[in-house]
Scaffold this motif. Structure first.
Motif, short mmCIF file in Angstrom:
data_model
loop_
_atom_site.label_atom_id
_atom_site.label_comp_id
_atom_site.label_asym_id
_atom_site.label_seq_id
_atom_site.Cartn_x
_atom_site.Cartn_y
_atom_site.Cartn_z
N HIS A 172 -4.07 7.15 1.66
CA HIS A 172 -3.33 6.45 2.70
C HIS A 172 -2.09 7.27 3.01
O HIS A 172 -1.28 7.50 2.14
N ASN A 173 -1.93 7.73 4.25
CA ASN A 173 -0.85 8.67 4.57
C ASN A 173 0.39 7.94 5.08
O ASN A 173 1.06 8.39 6.00
N ALA A 174 0.68 6.81 4.50
CA ALA A 174 1.81 5.98 4.93
C ALA A 174 2.09 4.99 3.82
O ALA A 174 1.44 5.01 2.77
N ILE A 175 3.08 4.13 4.04
CA ILE A 175 3.21 2.97 3.17
C ILE A 175 3.12 1.73 4.04
O ILE A 175 3.51 1.73 5.21
N ASP A 176 2.59 0.67 3.49
CA ASP A 176 2.49 -0.61 4.18
C ASP A 176 3.46 -1.59 3.53
O ASP A 176 3.47 -1.76 2.31
N GLY A 218 -0.48 16.13 8.96
CA GLY A 218 0.80 16.68 8.59
C GLY A 218 1.81 15.61 8.23
O GLY A 218 3.00 15.78 8.45
N THR A 219 1.35 14.50 7.72
CA THR A 219 2.28 13.47 7.32
C THR A 219 2.98 13.86 6.02
O THR A 219 2.45 14.62 5.22
N VAL A 220 4.18 13.34 5.85
CA VAL A 220 4.88 13.48 4.58
C VAL A 220 5.11 12.08 4.02
O VAL A 220 5.13 11.09 4.75
N ASN A 221 5.26 12.02 2.73
CA ASN A 221 5.40 10.73 2.06
C ASN A 221 6.73 10.07 2.44
O ASN A 221 7.79 10.62 2.16
N PRO A 222 6.70 8.91 3.08
CA PRO A 222 7.95 8.26 3.49
C PRO A 222 8.63 7.44 2.40
O PRO A 222 9.71 6.90 2.60
N HIS A 223 7.98 7.34 1.25
CA HIS A 223 8.41 6.39 0.21
C HIS A 223 9.85 6.64 -0.25
O HIS A 223 10.71 5.77 -0.16
N GLN A 224 10.12 7.87 -0.72
CA GLN A 224 11.45 8.17 -1.25
C GLN A 224 12.50 8.12 -0.14
O GLN A 224 13.64 7.70 -0.36
N GLU A 265 0.87 -1.18 0.00
CA GLU A 265 0.00 0.00 0.00
C GLU A 265 0.90 1.22 0.00
O GLU A 265 1.65 1.44 0.94
N ASP A 266 0.80 2.02 -1.04
CA ASP A 266 1.65 3.20 -1.14
C ASP A 266 0.94 4.41 -0.55
O ASP A 266 -0.27 4.40 -0.32
N TYR A 267 1.73 5.44 -0.35
CA TYR A 267 1.22 6.70 0.18
C TYR A 267 0.21 7.29 -0.80
O TYR A 267 0.50 7.45 -1.98
N GLY A 268 -0.97 7.58 -0.30
CA GLY A 268 -1.98 8.20 -1.15
C GLY A 268 -2.75 7.23 -2.01
O GLY A 268 -3.67 7.62 -2.71
N ALA A 269 -2.38 5.95 -1.96
CA ALA A 269 -2.97 5.01 -2.88
C ALA A 269 -4.32 4.48 -2.42
O ALA A 269 -5.11 4.01 -3.22
N TYR A 270 -4.55 4.55 -1.13
CA TYR A 270 -5.75 3.90 -0.59
C TYR A 270 -6.98 4.77 -0.83
O TYR A 270 -7.03 5.91 -0.43
N ASN A 271 -7.95 4.22 -1.50
CA ASN A 271 -9.16 4.99 -1.76
C ASN A 271 -10.41 4.14 -1.61
O ASN A 271 -11.44 4.43 -2.18
N GLY A 272 -10.31 3.10 -0.80
CA GLY A 272 -11.43 2.20 -0.67
C GLY A 272 -12.39 2.55 0.45
O GLY A 272 -13.32 1.82 0.73
N THR A 273 -12.19 3.68 1.10
CA THR A 273 -13.07 4.06 2.20
C THR A 273 -13.12 5.57 2.28
O THR A 273 -12.27 6.26 1.74
#
Ligand SMILES: [Zn+2]
Length: 253
Positions: free
Chosen positions: A117-121, A230-236, A87-95
């Motif tokens: 989704h404000n995180a990655i799984d 205030g989360t930031v994308n942790p991916h990079q 699950e990537d940051y911003g990818a979750y849109n099921g709810t």
């Protein structure tokens, strides 16, 4: 459950997987974050045995010597077979749960209300050790979930070396932990064992999770333990961290 095909390259290895509905959130007290995404390093303590790190901190422009931060990997080693992102940051849109969640999107540099989704799984075997990315204060969160639902557990480190331009703390949240390994409120050093991962429905603290994984957030907020805002994308950041660990001197990341 909405499924989304995603892939990511970490430390030169392309990973992919099916996204699932795994997120947890205490949205009841989410506050609007107005802080800048730029981070400054405080109280540097460089190791004399490590050359200056070339690691780029994806959500800051003004850390010039990342060695001073003493960063460590949050789990595993570069190239581990585990570590599949589901699950990537911003990818979750099921709810609609997160529709009003303010998120600082570093890709646009603006504070947005993101239906996502404000995180990655990341898939991890249940029981995987989780380590502090930076030094700071560790907290045990046992009501990290959607109000009224099963309560998930999360380990949070509020860093004492990373702060935003307004002096607010940067926090790292590890969600779906099944075991805490440091007392609530204890100071930890970078690389110290915080918790064991969980997320399997049979694990304590799994909350709504339906598979073993860690939900990893980076939070900029005056109240990081209350407001998942205030989360930031942790991916990079994670990509850079693992890539550096794969090529840097041992013990320097
Ligand atoms: Zn998640």
């Amino acid at each position: 459950m909405k499924l989304t095909k995603v892939s990511v390259t970490i430390a030169g290895i392309t990973l992919g997987g099916m996204a699932g509905a795994l997120l947890q959130l205490n949205a009841a007290s989410a506050a609007i974050a107005t802080v800048s995404p730029r981070i400054v390093a405080a109280t540097p303590s460089p190791s004399p045995t490590c050359r200056p790190m070339t690691l780029s901190i994806a959500f800051t422009n003004n850390v010039t010597d990342t060695r001073a931060l003493g960063l460590r990997l949050p789990w595993g080693r570069p190239g581990d077979a585990e570590g599949q992102m589901i699950e990537d940051y911003g990818a979750y849109n099921g709810t609609t749960v997160r529709e009003q969640l303010p998120v600082h999107d570093i890709t646009t540099g603006s504070l947005v209300e993101l239906s996502g989704h404000n995180a990655i799984d990341i898939i991890l075997d249940s029981g995987t050790p989780l380590y502090a990315v930076t030094s700071g204060t560790a907290y045990r969160i046992t009501n990290w979930t959607i109000p009224g639902g099963p309560q998930g557990w999360a380990s949070v480190v509020v860093s004492d070396v990373l702060k935003d331009d307004q002096g607010d703390p940067i926090a790292f949240l590890y969600g779906h932990v099944r075991e805490f390994d440091v007392p609530n409120g204890q100071h930890v050093v970078a690389g110290e064992l915080l918790a064991k991962s969980g997320g399997d429905p049979d694990d304590p603290g799994a909350g709504f999770s339906d598979t073993a994984n860690v939900h990893f957030e980076i939070i900029e907020s005056p109240n990081p333990l209350i407001a998942h805002a205030g989360t930031v994308n942790p991916h990079q950041f994670l990509e850079n961290l693992y890539a550096h660990a794969a090529t840097g001197p041992a013990g320097c990341t």
